[in-house]
Design a protein around this motif. Structure first.
Motif, PDB file in Angstrom:
ATOM      1  N   LYS A  93       0.855  -1.181   0.000  1.00 44.23           N
ATOM      2  CA  LYS A  93       0.000   0.000   0.000  1.00 44.23           C
ATOM      3  C   LYS A  93       0.897   1.238   0.000  1.00 44.23           C
ATOM      4  O   LYS A  93       1.936   1.255   0.668  1.00 44.23           O
ATOM      5  CB  LYS A  93      -0.901  -0.004   1.231  1.00 44.23           C
ATOM      6  N   LEU A  94       0.509   2.244  -0.761  1.00 45.07           N
ATOM      7  CA  LEU A  94       1.292   3.472  -0.848  1.00 45.07           C
ATOM      8  C   LEU A  94       0.594   4.597  -0.100  1.00 45.07           C
ATOM      9  O   LEU A  94      -0.633   4.684  -0.089  1.00 45.07           O
ATOM     10  CB  LEU A  94       1.484   3.880  -2.312  1.00 45.07           C
ATOM     11  N   GLN A  95       1.403   5.454   0.485  1.00 48.31           N
ATOM     12  CA  GLN A  95       0.892   6.625   1.177  1.00 48.31           C
ATOM     13  C   GLN A  95       1.248   7.859   0.366  1.00 48.31           C
ATOM     14  O   GLN A  95       2.412   8.050  -0.009  1.00 48.31           O
ATOM     15  CB  GLN A  95       1.509   6.720   2.570  1.00 48.31           C
ATOM     16  N   ILE A  96       0.264   8.683   0.077  1.00 52.01           N
ATOM     17  CA  ILE A  96       0.506   9.928  -0.651  1.00 52.01           C
ATOM     18  C   ILE A  96       0.590  11.060   0.364  1.00 52.01           C
ATOM     19  O   ILE A  96      -0.359  11.318   1.098  1.00 52.01           O
ATOM     20  CB  ILE A  96      -0.619  10.212  -1.671  1.00 52.01           C
ATOM     21  N   ARG A  97       1.739  11.711   0.404  1.00 48.53           N
ATOM     22  CA  ARG A  97       1.977  12.804   1.334  1.00 48.53           C
ATOM     23  C   ARG A  97       1.762  14.145   0.631  1.00 48.53           C
ATOM     24  O   ARG A  97       1.821  14.240  -0.592  1.00 48.53           O
ATOM     25  CB  ARG A  97       3.416  12.741   1.863  1.00 48.53           C
ATOM     26  N   TRP A  98       1.544  15.163   1.415  1.00 52.89           N
ATOM     27  CA  TRP A  98       1.379  16.512   0.873  1.00 52.89           C
ATOM     28  C   TRP A  98       2.586  16.882   0.004  1.00 52.89           C
ATOM     29  O   TRP A  98       2.445  17.460  -1.076  1.00 52.89           O
ATOM     30  CB  TRP A  98       1.221  17.502   2.029  1.00 52.89           C
ATOM     31  N   ALA A  99       3.773  16.531   0.447  1.00 58.52           N
ATOM     32  CA  ALA A  99       5.006  16.868  -0.282  1.00 58.52           C
ATOM     33  C   ALA A  99       5.116  16.138  -1.618  1.00 58.52           C
ATOM     34  O   ALA A  99       5.942  16.498  -2.455  1.00 58.52           O
ATOM     35  CB  ALA A  99       6.223  16.545   0.588  1.00 58.52           C
ATOM     36  N   ASP A 100       4.291  15.123  -1.839  1.00 61.47           N
ATOM     37  CA  ASP A 100       4.327  14.356  -3.085  1.00 61.47           C
ATOM     38  C   ASP A 100       3.566  15.038  -4.219  1.00 61.47           C
ATOM     39  O   ASP A 100       3.633  14.585  -5.359  1.00 61.47           O
ATOM     40  CB  ASP A 100       3.727  12.962  -2.871  1.00 61.47           C
ATOM     41  N   LEU A 101       2.842  16.111  -3.904  1.00 64.35           N
ATOM     42  CA  LEU A 101       1.973  16.750  -4.892  1.00 64.35           C
ATOM     43  C   LEU A 101       2.669  17.884  -5.630  1.00 64.35           C
ATOM     44  O   LEU A 101       3.522  18.580  -5.076  1.00 64.35           O
ATOM     45  CB  LEU A 101       0.714  17.285  -4.202  1.00 64.35           C
ATOM     46  N   ASP A 102       2.256  18.091  -6.876  1.00 63.69           N
ATOM     47  CA  ASP A 102       2.741  19.216  -7.661  1.00 63.69           C
ATOM     48  C   ASP A 102       1.716  20.354  -7.587  1.00 63.69           C
ATOM     49  O   ASP A 102       0.658  20.196  -6.973  1.00 63.69           O
ATOM     50  CB  ASP A 102       3.059  18.786  -9.099  1.00 63.69           C
ATOM     51  N   LYS A 119      -0.649   6.462 -16.720  1.00 63.29           N
ATOM     52  CA  LYS A 119      -1.918   6.087 -17.342  1.00 63.29           C
ATOM     53  C   LYS A 119      -3.088   6.923 -16.848  1.00 63.29           C
ATOM     54  O   LYS A 119      -3.972   7.270 -17.614  1.00 63.29           O
ATOM     55  CB  LYS A 119      -2.222   4.603 -17.080  1.00 63.29           C
ATOM     56  N   LYS A 120      -3.130   7.183 -15.548  1.00 65.02           N
ATOM     57  CA  LYS A 120      -4.230   7.934 -14.933  1.00 65.02           C
ATOM     58  C   LYS A 120      -3.673   8.893 -13.895  1.00 65.02           C
ATOM     59  O   LYS A 120      -2.716   8.574 -13.186  1.00 65.02           O
ATOM     60  CB  LYS A 120      -5.233   6.998 -14.237  1.00 65.02           C
ATOM     61  N   GLU A 121      -4.289  10.046 -13.780  1.00 61.75           N
ATOM     62  CA  GLU A 121      -3.927  11.023 -12.769  1.00 61.75           C
ATOM     63  C   GLU A 121      -4.156  10.433 -11.377  1.00 61.75           C
ATOM     64  O   GLU A 121      -5.125   9.709 -11.161  1.00 61.75           O
ATOM     65  CB  GLU A 121      -4.798  12.264 -12.960  1.00 61.75           C
ATOM     66  N   VAL A 122      -3.251  10.761 -10.454  1.00 61.63           N
ATOM     67  CA  VAL A 122      -3.382  10.322  -9.072  1.00 61.63           C
ATOM     68  C   VAL A 122      -3.406  11.551  -8.181  1.00 61.63           C
ATOM     69  O   VAL A 122      -2.540  12.412  -8.278  1.00 61.63           O
ATOM     70  CB  VAL A 122      -2.214   9.392  -8.659  1.00 61.63           C
ATOM     71  N   ARG A 123      -4.405  11.592  -7.312  1.00 64.46           N
ATOM     72  CA  ARG A 123      -4.579  12.698  -6.372  1.00 64.46           C
ATOM     73  C   ARG A 123      -4.384  12.205  -4.946  1.00 64.46           C
ATOM     74  O   ARG A 123      -4.449  11.012  -4.667  1.00 64.46           O
ATOM     75  CB  ARG A 123      -5.961  13.321  -6.536  1.00 64.46           C
ATOM     76  N   GLN A 124      -4.184  13.143  -4.032  1.00 63.80           N
ATOM     77  CA  GLN A 124      -3.801  12.816  -2.662  1.00 63.80           C
ATOM     78  C   GLN A 124      -4.784  11.904  -1.941  1.00 63.80           C
ATOM     79  O   GLN A 124      -4.380  11.036  -1.188  1.00 63.80           O
ATOM     80  CB  GLN A 124      -3.606  14.091  -1.847  1.00 63.80           C
TER      81      GLN A 124
END
Length: 145
Positions: free
Chosen positions: A7-16, A65-70
């Motif tokens: 499982k992956l965790q999306i952090r605030w710092a991972d976003l553009d 392939k697809k956009e990923v959001r937080q």
């Protein structure tokens, strides 16, 4: 082994600035998955240091392939696509999927093993052979001769 998923965790710092995951984060997720797999199969980073070997990457490519959001939940897997029989050279592929199995990205990389003292490519020790030997293989897996 049939599958290995994390499982992956999306952090605030991972976003553009557009609010989706930055491209370089995908490569970090791939490295995380590979090291988690090796560690789960008795080949931790500290053991690699003791054995004086480490993986090196010659090519790494991500197809988005697809956009990923937080707020989305993600899983990453890995599979061996091709390898020499002694696992001195290999190709690994990661699929990153959103909830419901929607494919978001595919990372493919070619690599080898390096002797960290001699700084030369090497045939890896038995511990590497054992870990790669149980790595899930793609449906189109092939041995490199």
């Amino acid at each position: 082994m049939n599958q290995f998923k994390k499982k992956l965790q999306i952090r605030w710092a991972d976003l553009d600035p557009n609010g989706h995951v930055r491209h370089s984060v995908y490569y970090d997720w791939g490295a995380y998955c590979r090291i988690a797999f090796l560690t789960a199969n008795d080949l931790s980073p500290s053991q690699m240091m003791e054995l004086q070997v480490g993986p090196v990457i010659f090519r790494e490519e991500c197809v988005f392939k697809k956009e990923v959001r937080q707020e989305e939940e993600l899983l990453i897997d890995l599979e061996l696509v091709q390898a020499r029989r002694n696992f001195s050279r290999w190709t690994v592929r990661h699929s990153i999927c959103k909830e419901g199995g929607v494919l978001a990205a595919v990372i493919t990389l070619d690599g080898a093993w390096i002797d960290t003292v001699k700084r030369k490519l090497t045939t890896p020790p038995v511990q590497v052979f054992d870990a790669y030997g149980v790595m899930p293989k793609s449906a189109a897996f092939e041995w490199l001769d």
